[in-house]
Design a protein around this motif. Sequence first.
Motif, short mmCIF file in Angstrom:
data_model
loop_
_atom_site.label_atom_id
_atom_site.label_comp_id
_atom_site.label_asym_id
_atom_site.label_seq_id
_atom_site.Cartn_x
_atom_site.Cartn_y
_atom_site.Cartn_z
N SER A 95 0.84 -1.20 0.00
CA SER A 95 0.00 0.00 0.00
C SER A 95 0.88 1.25 0.00
O SER A 95 1.87 1.33 0.73
CB SER A 95 -0.91 0.00 1.23
OG SER A 95 -1.65 1.20 1.31
N GLU A 96 0.51 2.23 -0.82
CA GLU A 96 1.25 3.48 -0.89
C GLU A 96 0.37 4.63 -0.41
O GLU A 96 -0.86 4.53 -0.41
CB GLU A 96 1.73 3.74 -2.32
CG GLU A 96 2.74 2.70 -2.81
CD GLU A 96 3.35 3.07 -4.14
OE1 GLU A 96 2.94 4.11 -4.72
OE2 GLU A 96 4.24 2.34 -4.62
N PRO A 97 0.99 5.73 0.02
CA PRO A 97 0.20 6.89 0.50
C PRO A 97 -0.77 7.39 -0.56
O PRO A 97 -0.47 7.36 -1.75
CB PRO A 97 1.28 7.94 0.82
CG PRO A 97 2.53 7.15 1.04
CD PRO A 97 2.44 5.97 0.12
N GLU A 98 -1.91 7.85 -0.11
CA GLU A 98 -2.91 8.41 -1.00
C GLU A 98 -3.12 9.89 -0.67
O GLU A 98 -2.77 10.35 0.42
CB GLU A 98 -4.24 7.65 -0.86
CG GLU A 98 -4.13 6.19 -1.28
CD GLU A 98 -5.47 5.47 -1.20
OE1 GLU A 98 -6.47 6.13 -0.86
OE2 GLU A 98 -5.51 4.26 -1.48
N ARG A 99 -3.69 10.61 -1.60
CA ARG A 99 -3.92 12.03 -1.40
C ARG A 99 -4.75 12.27 -0.13
O ARG A 99 -5.76 11.59 0.08
CB ARG A 99 -4.65 12.64 -2.60
CG ARG A 99 -3.96 12.46 -3.92
CD ARG A 99 -4.80 13.06 -5.05
NE ARG A 99 -4.37 12.54 -6.36
CZ ARG A 99 -4.84 11.44 -6.90
NH1 ARG A 99 -5.79 10.75 -6.28
NH2 ARG A 99 -4.40 11.03 -8.07
N GLY A 100 -4.33 13.24 0.64
CA GLY A 100 -5.09 13.62 1.82
C GLY A 100 -4.66 12.92 3.10
O GLY A 100 -5.03 13.36 4.20
N ASP A 139 -10.22 22.42 -1.71
CA ASP A 139 -10.88 23.15 -0.63
C ASP A 139 -10.27 22.62 0.66
O ASP A 139 -10.50 21.47 1.03
CB ASP A 139 -12.39 22.90 -0.66
CG ASP A 139 -13.11 23.59 0.48
OD1 ASP A 139 -12.53 24.52 1.09
OD2 ASP A 139 -14.24 23.18 0.80
N GLU A 140 -9.48 23.44 1.35
CA GLU A 140 -8.68 22.96 2.47
C GLU A 140 -9.08 23.61 3.81
O GLU A 140 -8.40 24.49 4.32
CB GLU A 140 -7.20 23.22 2.20
CG GLU A 140 -6.67 22.56 0.93
CD GLU A 140 -5.18 22.76 0.75
OE1 GLU A 140 -4.42 21.82 1.06
OE2 GLU A 140 -4.79 23.87 0.33
N PRO A 141 -10.18 23.14 4.39
CA PRO A 141 -10.61 23.70 5.68
C PRO A 141 -9.68 23.35 6.83
O PRO A 141 -9.77 23.94 7.90
CB PRO A 141 -11.99 23.06 5.89
CG PRO A 141 -11.94 21.77 5.11
CD PRO A 141 -11.08 22.07 3.91
N TYR A 142 -8.78 22.39 6.61
CA TYR A 142 -7.86 21.97 7.67
C TYR A 142 -6.67 22.92 7.82
O TYR A 142 -5.89 22.81 8.77
CB TYR A 142 -7.34 20.56 7.38
CG TYR A 142 -6.89 20.34 5.96
CD1 TYR A 142 -5.64 20.78 5.53
CD2 TYR A 142 -7.72 19.72 5.04
CE1 TYR A 142 -5.22 20.60 4.22
CE2 TYR A 142 -7.32 19.53 3.73
CZ TYR A 142 -6.08 19.97 3.32
OH TYR A 142 -5.68 19.79 2.01
N PHE A 171 -10.24 15.66 -1.52
CA PHE A 171 -9.36 14.77 -2.27
C PHE A 171 -10.13 13.67 -3.00
O PHE A 171 -9.53 12.90 -3.74
CB PHE A 171 -8.32 14.15 -1.34
CG PHE A 171 -7.33 15.15 -0.83
CD1 PHE A 171 -6.23 15.51 -1.57
CD2 PHE A 171 -7.51 15.74 0.42
CE1 PHE A 171 -5.32 16.44 -1.10
CE2 PHE A 171 -6.60 16.67 0.91
CZ PHE A 171 -5.50 17.03 0.14
N GLY A 172 -11.45 13.61 -2.79
CA GLY A 172 -12.26 12.63 -3.49
C GLY A 172 -13.14 13.24 -4.56
O GLY A 172 -14.02 12.56 -5.10
#
Length: 302
Positions: free
Chosen positions: A110-115, A184-187, A263-264
């Motif tokens: 498994s590799e890192p995914e966006r977000g 859209d990055e509310p974090y 990211f989805g």
Amino acid sequence: MTDGARSEQGASSAEPSVEPAAAEPEGGTDAGTDSGTDSGADGTGARSKRKSSRPFWKELPLLIGIALVLALLIKTFLVQAFSIPSDSMQNTLQRGDRVLVDKLTPWFGSEPERGEVVVFHDPDGWLADEPTPKPNAVQKFLSFVGLMPSAEEKDLIKRTIAVAGDTVECKKGGPVEVNGKALDEPYIFEGNSACDDMPFGPFKVPDGKIWVMGDHRQDSSDSRYHTSDVNKGFVPVSQVVGRAVVIAWPVNRWSVLSVPDTFGQPGISAAAGAAPGVLGVAGALPFVIRRRRRLTSGRTAG
């Protein structure tokens, strides 16, 4: 400003099992014998033995050894705790938080995914200016088995923004874009811009690499600030320890570190645009082959 993440892992202990002593059989004692047998009503006897339980201090070394082995296995293959020593991931992560990092899924490819928030080894001197303490022998052993943070390892924790094949960029005053889709990055830390302190791109993420950024954008020395290093600011997937999945401590901050919805969004995947065309060609191929066979057979018959 410190971007590192320190590892720590506690060991579990087990309660010793105490085997109960055997009950002494009932019945009279044959005074005419000294063999230690007890005779029953029918004149037959059975030798009795009283088993004494092992003292706790004799069990303790074994229990400690098992606990240390389990802690080492868990730290190496399953999950590891990391402490957050900086503000680079605020407000998602606060200084002093403990996060649990999934180390199991990378073993299965498994590799890192966006977000995803990931912990990774320093790719190329990102923490070169951070002092490294000199641990003693005891501290080295305890950090090796995961009972205390490692003082020698330099790890960082950031959010994965783009993965292999993606094109990522951010112009001053604008949002971060991945494959032409605005995030859209509310974090992002309140009051921060997406990248005004360090605009970048467009960059295409090479195979086996990821592009990472801190949520506290104006207090994070992330991929943007290392585009001149050997990896051009990208982080090799091979250096990723695992995904941070849970804030485990303090208790009042317990929460799951989920992937933000942005990211989805449709079309953000670099492969998504090509997928319909590829599927269309694959679906049409059998009809084209059948048609060519019919034409060929018709010409032969004529």
